[in-house]
Scaffold this motif. Structure first.
Motif, PDB file in Angstrom:
ATOM      1  N   ARG A  97       0.818  -1.213   0.000  1.00  0.00           N
ATOM      2  CA  ARG A  97       0.000   0.000   0.000  1.00  0.00           C
ATOM      3  C   ARG A  97       0.849   1.260   0.000  1.00  0.00           C
ATOM      4  O   ARG A  97       0.354   2.343  -0.230  1.00  0.00           O
ATOM      5  N   LYS A  98       2.161   1.120   0.246  1.00  0.00           N
ATOM      6  CA  LYS A  98       2.987   2.315   0.219  1.00  0.00           C
ATOM      7  C   LYS A  98       3.177   2.843  -1.199  1.00  0.00           C
ATOM      8  O   LYS A  98       3.511   4.011  -1.392  1.00  0.00           O
ATOM      9  N   LEU A  99       3.000   1.982  -2.203  1.00  0.00           N
ATOM     10  CA  LEU A  99       3.189   2.445  -3.580  1.00  0.00           C
ATOM     11  C   LEU A  99       1.870   3.020  -4.098  1.00  0.00           C
ATOM     12  O   LEU A  99       1.216   2.437  -4.930  1.00  0.00           O
ATOM     13  N   SER A 100       1.468   4.182  -3.585  1.00  0.00           N
ATOM     14  CA  SER A 100       0.153   4.705  -3.987  1.00  0.00           C
ATOM     15  C   SER A 100       0.245   6.123  -4.520  1.00  0.00           C
ATOM     16  O   SER A 100      -0.605   6.941  -4.272  1.00  0.00           O
ATOM     17  N   LYS A 101       1.283   6.417  -5.283  1.00  0.00           N
ATOM     18  CA  LYS A 101       1.369   7.767  -5.827  1.00  0.00           C
ATOM     19  C   LYS A 101       0.347   8.013  -6.925  1.00  0.00           C
ATOM     20  O   LYS A 101       0.012   9.151  -7.236  1.00  0.00           O
ATOM     21  N   LEU A 102      -0.153   6.950  -7.559  1.00  0.00           N
ATOM     22  CA  LEU A 102      -1.084   7.135  -8.674  1.00  0.00           C
ATOM     23  C   LEU A 102      -2.518   7.179  -8.168  1.00  0.00           C
ATOM     24  O   LEU A 102      -3.396   6.596  -8.745  1.00  0.00           O
ATOM     25  N   LYS A 103      -2.717   7.860  -7.081  1.00  0.00           N
ATOM     26  CA  LYS A 103      -4.081   7.849  -6.560  1.00  0.00           C
ATOM     27  C   LYS A 103      -4.772   9.164  -6.858  1.00  0.00           C
ATOM     28  O   LYS A 103      -4.228  10.058  -7.489  1.00  0.00           O
ATOM     29  N   TRP A 104      -5.991   9.341  -6.347  1.00  0.00           N
ATOM     30  CA  TRP A 104      -6.796  10.536  -6.638  1.00  0.00           C
ATOM     31  C   TRP A 104      -6.208  11.743  -5.935  1.00  0.00           C
ATOM     32  O   TRP A 104      -6.643  12.828  -6.167  1.00  0.00           O
TER      33      TRP A 104
ATOM     34  N   THR B 673      -7.610   4.471  -5.828  1.00  0.00           N
ATOM     35  CA  THR B 673      -6.827   4.490  -4.595  1.00  0.00           C
ATOM     36  C   THR B 673      -5.348   4.434  -4.848  1.00  0.00           C
ATOM     37  O   THR B 673      -4.555   4.818  -4.018  1.00  0.00           O
ATOM     38  N   GLY B 674      -4.989   3.922  -6.003  1.00  0.00           N
ATOM     39  CA  GLY B 674      -3.554   3.823  -6.271  1.00  0.00           C
ATOM     40  C   GLY B 674      -2.920   2.574  -5.708  1.00  0.00           C
ATOM     41  O   GLY B 674      -1.756   2.288  -5.959  1.00  0.00           O
ATOM     42  N   VAL B 675      -3.693   1.820  -4.975  1.00  0.00           N
ATOM     43  CA  VAL B 675      -3.110   0.591  -4.405  1.00  0.00           C
ATOM     44  C   VAL B 675      -3.297  -0.522  -5.414  1.00  0.00           C
ATOM     45  O   VAL B 675      -4.381  -0.711  -5.964  1.00  0.00           O
ATOM     46  N   LEU B 676      -2.276  -1.282  -5.651  1.00  0.00           N
ATOM     47  CA  LEU B 676      -2.273  -2.254  -6.727  1.00  0.00           C
ATOM     48  C   LEU B 676      -3.333  -3.313  -6.528  1.00  0.00           C
ATOM     49  O   LEU B 676      -3.962  -3.761  -7.484  1.00  0.00           O
ATOM     50  N   ASN B 677      -3.530  -3.669  -5.286  1.00  0.00           N
ATOM     51  CA  ASN B 677      -4.469  -4.760  -5.018  1.00  0.00           C
ATOM     52  C   ASN B 677      -5.848  -4.454  -5.576  1.00  0.00           C
ATOM     53  O   ASN B 677      -6.492  -5.279  -6.216  1.00  0.00           O
ATOM     54  N   TYR B 678      -6.297  -3.233  -5.347  1.00  0.00           N
ATOM     55  CA  TYR B 678      -7.628  -2.902  -5.810  1.00  0.00           C
ATOM     56  C   TYR B 678      -7.691  -2.872  -7.326  1.00  0.00           C
ATOM     57  O   TYR B 678      -8.685  -3.240  -7.927  1.00  0.00           O
ATOM     58  N   ASN B 679      -6.625  -2.432  -7.943  1.00  0.00           N
ATOM     59  CA  ASN B 679      -6.602  -2.454  -9.406  1.00  0.00           C
ATOM     60  C   ASN B 679      -6.756  -3.866  -9.907  1.00  0.00           C
ATOM     61  O   ASN B 679      -7.496  -4.127 -10.861  1.00  0.00           O
TER      62      ASN B 679
END
Lengths: 104, 700, 518
Positions: A97-104, B673-679
């Protein structure tokens, strides 16, 4: 001409596939994601070989594909593990979950 | 009825020039003003003189009514393919009514223009004044001369515009002009620009009603030309004629507005904030007569219509009753007024009521000629004496520099000519017998009500005679007799003495006083007095169009049967009018001339009298009613609607939609969300959906 | 007789302004506000061309229309967008002529009004494209091309409001754009549906293609088209974009938006709905058209009431425009030649009068830097020409004789009353509801007199306020267009045949062809 072995192999492949998806989709640890990816590759290989039981003429072709696939799977795994190590160095943890730069 | 052929030629040229000259003169005013102010002034009077000449040239035709109507048209609007109103011509119609009216207008206008030279001397905006006065004269004559309703509407609205501009002439509304130039007292004191607007809007309401009636009529008959309507009204299909009754009544709404009848009468008293010349011209002698003229024009059409369709008679009853009620109400309002011009204004409304009354009762009987003539004769004689009264009032206002009656008094010695002119013309208004035209015309009206079998109307009209005498005597007494007011004493102490008006001002109203005497004396002759002669003329002319032998409407017959025989009617009329004259005059004489009882103390002592006086002074609260019920609520409704419907309701809807979209989008954004799991989960769900869809497609 | 446009007259009236917008863009950097002269000359040229056509219509009774047809896009299989057809006939020529005249004189007005603004080369370039868009919308007879020009009107005006406007200009421009665009999309839906169902995009062939299609479908298409056009015409309740847009736009653009552009919605109604969907008009009358008349009545009265409550003079004029568009719709919904002719005349009269009034308000804003009526007063003696022009403008809106507004109102109300009473021309029965609606409409026009005269009184009569103490008359460049338009309104008022002759011919033919279809 359903071979009971065939059914067994295919079902195993599907099971492995599901386990692999579980690993990618649910697990938070990056290493487990890679493991899941490898499991999926393994299941796909198994699937290929299972279908040769139905038609023995496909055997050489299928074997070639599987060998190439195993090699590719190893390459993918190594690169993926390299990315995991980089991510660990950058973020200090293996939490996906730390890799979340591509979020809203 | 034999068809009438239009005659085009040199004989009709005066009819065209009569209204074209003043319009041209109006356009010339700014140009002449650049040359020299005096050129502009005399030029303006010159154009109205030309108009008078042209109108006078038509008078010989009155003596040869076999030649009338003369009728000339020029093509104007010619549009293909329209079912109605496709062809409208510009034309003049010369018949006794238009000749008489044009002459009255042109003659009195000329005298008033000459008077203006003295009255308006030194005013800074004279160019605008001459422009609108000439435009007014031209529009008014256009109104009476035109041969179809559309062209009449041009003249009608033209005089409305000029009246708006001239009432609000001193539009600076400066408070220091309050004593001379405003009108009314608190709580109903109004500045000139407000009065102009009020006049325009009130008459506009009447005009819209006129338009409504006219449209219904044109949708049926396909024409708005007066001669054409006379022909068409006989051929209308019976089943649908019911709508012509409300159409005619709506049509009458225009005259109600323009001639200040109930309920649209309140603009006329407030129109006194314009210069007195304007009041004399527009609001005594001419514009307000436009309504009477229009009723006179439409009279033969509706009368013939009522022979075909009896319900149309209600049109005439409406006119008669509105006329007599207006006469009574306005007369009582004049009794309590504090300003000299307002007394005259109410008096005008009252006399207009008489004219409408005459035309109304005429339509209800077979002997329409008497009532019709009475209305027109009273119009002529009223125009003369009322214009004179206004002009003399103007001279007094100039001398005393105030419009209030309590600022005047005791100036009879200083202004003898004005006093005698005002008194003589006031006698005509009151209906003093024999010598004065007012007596003959008013009695003709009363006689026609009796001959039409309308006792109630007769009683009201007769009572109004007494009221008329009362306020006339009151006015003259307060203005000229008695002691001088404090204001005059102050002025004289300051070295400013009251003196007679200059020649250019008193000659016009002296001429008018002489004319009213002349009309009076001219009516004495029993067989060809003016009144009788007019009656024969109208009867002879109108019977060309109204053939009553064939269609006798039952209502008309019964009305005639309820009527009194001729001699009895004449006797009753003379007796009643003389009695009322004496009653009114005697009361006013005791109160205001002899001052045996002080009117103010009389009113102040008894509360019943005081509340009655207040009721009359506040104009039966009609004016207040209109403001409270129509004007203020309209503005409040519009403001309320702006706040609550427009801004909070409809406009708000836009913003509600926009905000809804915005909030939906901002919530939907959270799925990224940017979290891979959800994608990945999303991807898998998508796959499954695709597979399902594929199966569904395959099955179908 | 219909003439072929061999000398590309019609195409020139559209393309030359569009082409010269580039010239204006380039030359404007140096000329600054004088670029207005470029746009003036170009638009004057277009006006002369159209004036020539109008004169031909007036003088030659046999001349019907000028048509031009150019191939446009290639056919894709059986689907074709048709030709790019232009047509100047009795209906479109007066409308287009008023648009070009207004654009021409307002260019001059812009020179003085916008002299201190920035980037004027872009202003005039956008202005020319806007003018070309409006002229094009009126002249084309192909639905697809119509939509193209419809949008072409929208975008420059959005930019003009957003850059050179006042107040919250970007937000107002955005609201205007979104609202009108939503309407345009509804219009697009209708156009596309028509194109597919009737298999043609040419306005004159739609009615043939629509024969035999179910009434419900036709009604749905007409409603979709109407939604788009009603947004443009600012009919209640789709009018809320207009007060903001007109009030905050720069005054020369307000003087174009209000008179010229919103009336195009009404023109399009006559062109598209009357020509293409006769079944809806005749079969559904009196109900459908009666509902439209009622809507027009509400718009008229509502606009009048809102105008009464305004203190901002440009918003007052904006609401007055809404009210006048109610009149136009009333005329169109009367299903009679007279009424529709009245609607066209109202377009002309409202165009002239409202342009005069907006330009006057611009003069006031330029002099006193305020839009509030409360702060103005007593200007009559100091600004005589302006006062006379304002009075004439409001009289024109009121329907006063001698000004063309009289004829417009007369014909509109006569048309509706005629349809209500006679009906045998179009097989409609005497209709009491319509009589009532017409009566209410006539009485409701008192509101126009009310707000008009009251505004004149508040601004020009009475005592001067502190802002107006040292006023002087507006500059000649700003007054000249006002006087020209007022004079034109007066001339047409005395002789309306100049525009009405050609229009009545066309409209009567159009409506008489409705009779066989029941």
């Amino acid at each position: 001409m359903s071979n009971p072995d065939f059914t067994l192999y295919v079902v195993t492949a599907i099971l492995l596939y599901i386990i692999g998806i579980y690993g990618i989709a649910i697990r938070r640890n990056m290493v487990r994601t890679v493991i899941g990816l490898e499991i999926i590759t393994a299941s796909v290989n198994l699937n290929f070989l299972a279908f040769t039981l139905l038609n023995p003429k496909l055997l050489p072709l299928a074997q070639y594909f599987v060998v190439v696939s195993i090699v590719l799977g190893a390459a993918v795994a190594s690169i993926a593990l390299m990315l995991v190590i980089q991510a660990y160095r950058l973020y200090g943890s293996t939490d996906l979950r730390k890799l979340s730069k591509l979020k809203w | 009825m034999e068809p009438i052929t239009p005659i085009i030629g040199i004989e009709t040229l005066p009819a065209w020039l009569c209204w074209l000259f003043p319009l041209v003169g109006a356009l010339f005013s700014p140009i002449l003003a650049k040359i020299h102010p005096k050129v502009r002034d005399y030029g303006a009077v010159f154009f109205s003189f030309l108009s008078f000449l042209m109108a006078a040239m038509l008078i010989p035709l009155l003596f040869n009514i076999e030649l009338l109507p003369k009728w000339e048209i020029l093509p104007w609007i010619d549009l293909e393919g329209l079912p109605v109103l496709s062809k409208i011509e510009m034309g003049v119609l010369i018949d006794p009514l238009s000749i008489i009216m044009a002459n009255v207008i042109a003659f009195i206008s000329l005298l008033i223009m000459i008077y203006s030279l003295g009255y308006m001397k030194g005013d800074p905006s004279l160019t605008r004044y001459w422009f609108f006065m000439n435009f007014f004269i031209g529009s008014m004559i256009l109104l009476v001369m035109s041969e179809n309703l559309i062209l009449t509407l041009f003249g009608w609205e033209g005089v409305g515009l000029c009246s708006y501009a001239l009432i609000g002439f001193w539009y600076k509304d400066s408070k220091k002009d309050y004593i001379e130039r405003w009108v009314g007292e608190p709580p109903e004191a109004y500045p000139p620009s407000h009065c102009g607007m009020k006049a325009f809007i009130t008459t506009r309401i009447g005009d819209l009603s006129l338009l409504l009636g006219a449209l219904i009529i044109v949708a049926f008959t396909g024409t708005l030309s007066y001669i054409g309507l006379l022909e068409e009204v006989q051929h209308l299909p019976h089943e649908s004629m019911w709508i012509l009754v409300p159409a005619a009544i709506f049509f009458f709404g225009g005259p109600i507005g323009k001639s200040a009848q109930l309920p649209l009468m309140e603009w006329l008293p407030d129109a006194m904030s314009g210069p007195t010349t304007v009041s004399a011209l527009i609001h005594a002698a001419t514009m307000v007569n436009a309504g009477v003229y229009l009723v006179g024009r439409i009279f033969p059409i509706i009368y013939v219509g009522s022979t075909v369709y009896p319900e149309m008679i209600s049109f005439f009853y409406v006119i008669a009753w509105i006329g007599v009620l207006t006469a009574f109400v306005a007369g009582t309002q004049a009794m309590a007024s504090n300003e000299i011009k307002k007394v005259l204004a109410y008096s005008t409304v009252s006399q207009l009521g008489y004219m409408m009354l005459a035309l109304g009762v005429a339509g209800t009987t077979l002997e329409f000629a008497l009532g019709y003539t009475a209305g027109v004769f009273h119009l002529m004689s009223h125009a003369v004496f009322k214009a004179a009264l206004f002009l003399t009032a103007g001279a007094v206002i100039h001398a005393v520099e105030s419009r209030f009656l309590h600022h005047m008094g005791g100036i009879r010695k200083e202004m003898p000519i004005t006093f005698w002119c005002m008194s003589l013309t006031a006698f005509s208004l009151m209906g003093v017998p024999i010598l004065f035209s007012g007596f003959w015309s008013k009695d003709m009206i009363l006689e026609s009500t009796l001959l039409a079998g309308q006792p109630l109307i007769f009683i009201l009209a007769a009572v109004t005679v007494a009221i008329t005498c009362f306020y006339s005597v009151r006015m003259i007494a307060l203005t000229f007799l008695g002691k001088k007011s404090d204001r005059i004493h102050e002025m004289e102490d300051g070295g400013h003495h009251v003196h007679e008006a200059p020649k250019v001002m008193w000659i016009p109203y002296a001429i008018l006083a002489a004319v009213t005497l002349a009309f009076g004396i001219g009516s004495i002759f029993p067989y060809n007095g003016i009144g009788i002669w007019l009656e024969h003329t109208f009867e002879g002319y109108l019977s060309k169009f109204i053939e009553i032998e064939h269609h006798l409407s039952p209502v008309s017959i019964s009305a005639t049967e309820a009527a009194l025989p001729q001699e009895l009617a004449v006797l009753m009329t003379i007796v009643s009018s003389l009695t009322m004259l004496l009653v009114g005059t005697w009361i006013a004489y005791r109160l205001y001339v002899k001052r045996t009882v002080d009117p103010e103390k009389l009113v102040g002592s008894r509360s019943a009298l005081k509340s009655m006086w207040t009721f009359l002074f506040r104009r039966w609260y009609i004016n207040a009613f209109f403001y409270k019920v129509f004007i203020y609520p309209t503005i409040s409704i519009s403001r309320w609607a702006l706040k609550h419907i427009e801004e909070s309701g409809i406009d708000k809807f836009n913003y509600v939609v926009a905000d809804a979209v915005k909030s939906f989008c901002s919530r939907f954004r959270r799925t990224h969300t940017g979290v891979l799991n959800y994608n990945v989960i999303g991807m898998i769900l998508g796959f499954i959906l695709l597979i399902i869809l594929m199966f569904v497609a395959l099955v179908w | 007789m219909i003439l072929e446009d061999n000398s590309f007259i019609l195409l020139q009236t559209i393309l030359i302004p569009a082409a010269f917008s580039v010239v204006a863009l380039v030359a404007g950097k140096r000329l600054k506000e004088k670029t207005g002269w470029v746009s003036f000359i170009v638009l004057l040229y277009s006006s002369i061309l159209l004036g020539y056509v109008q004169l031909k219509l007036f003088l030659e009774p046999s001349f019907e229309a000028l048509e031009a047809s150019y191939t446009w896009l290639p056919d894709i299989g059986a689907f074709s967008l048709g030709n790019f057809t232009l047509r100047a006939d009795g209906l479109s020529t007066p409308v287009a002529l008023i648009i070009t005249i207004l654009c021409t004189v307002i260019s001059i007005y812009s020179i003085k009004y916008m002299e201190h603004e920035h980037s004027l080369e872009r202003y005039f370039a956008l202005y020319l494209i806007y003018a070309a868009g409006m002229i094009g919308t009126v002249l084309v007879t192909n639905l697809a091309a119509f939509f193209v020009f419809f949008e072409l009107m929208l975008i420059p005006s959005w930019a003009l409001i957003g850059v050179w406007g006042t107040g919250l200009k970007e937000r107002v421009a955005f609201k205007y754009f979104m609202f009108t665009e939503a309407g345009a999309l509804s219009l697009l839906a209708g156009i596309v549906a028509t194109g597919f169902i009737a298999n043609t995009f040419n306005i004159f062939e739609i009615s043939q293609g629509m024969e035999g299609i179910a009434l419900g479908t036709q009604l749905a298409i007409v409603v979709a088209i109407l939604l788009g056009l009603f947004v443009k015409m600012a009919i209640f309740p789709l009018h809320t974009w207009l007060p903001d847009a007109h009030a905050e736009a720069p005054t020369p653009i307000s003087a174009l938006l209000s008179p010229a552009m919103i009336g195009i919605g009404g023109y399009a109604l006559i062109r598209i709905v009357y020509t293409g969907f006769p079944a809806v008009i005749t079969a559904q009358t009196p109900q459908f058209m009666l509902i439209l008349s009622f809507l027009a009545l509400i718009t008229m009265v509502y606009g009048g009431y809102m105008a009464l409550a305004q203190d901002d003079i440009k918003r007052l004029l904006a609401y007055s425009s809404i009210s006048q568009m109610g009149y136009m719709l009333f005329g169109i919904a009367s299903v009679s030649t007279i009424g529709v002719l009245g609607a066209v005349l109202l377009y002309v009269s409202h165009g002239l009068a409202k342009a005069v009034l907006f330009m006057v308000s611009g003069v006031l804003i330029h002099e006193f830097k305020t839009r509030s009526i409360k702060e103005l007063g007593g200007l009559g003696p100091k600004m005589p020409y302006t006062a006379v022009a304002t009075l004439m403008g409001f009289l024109g809106l009121m329907g006063f004789p001698f000004i063309i507004g009289f004829w417009a109102e007369l014909y509109i109300f006569t048309g509706s009353m005629y349809t209500a009473l006679q009906g045998f021309s179009y097989l409609i029965e005497p209709n009491t509801i319509r009589i009532l609606i017409t009566s209410l409409a006539i009485i409701g026009s008192i509101l126009t007199a009310g707000y008009g005269l009251w505004t004149v009184r508040r601004v020009f009569y009475g005592q001067p306020t502190e802002k107006t103490m040292y006023a002087k008359e507006g500059s000649a460049i700003m007054l000249a267009p006002i006087i020209v338009l007022a004079a034109l309104a007066l001339i047409l008022g005395i002789y309306p045949g100049l525009v009405a002759t050609g229009a009545s011919k066309y409209i009567s033919e159009l409506l008489s062809s409705l009779i066989p279809i029941l």
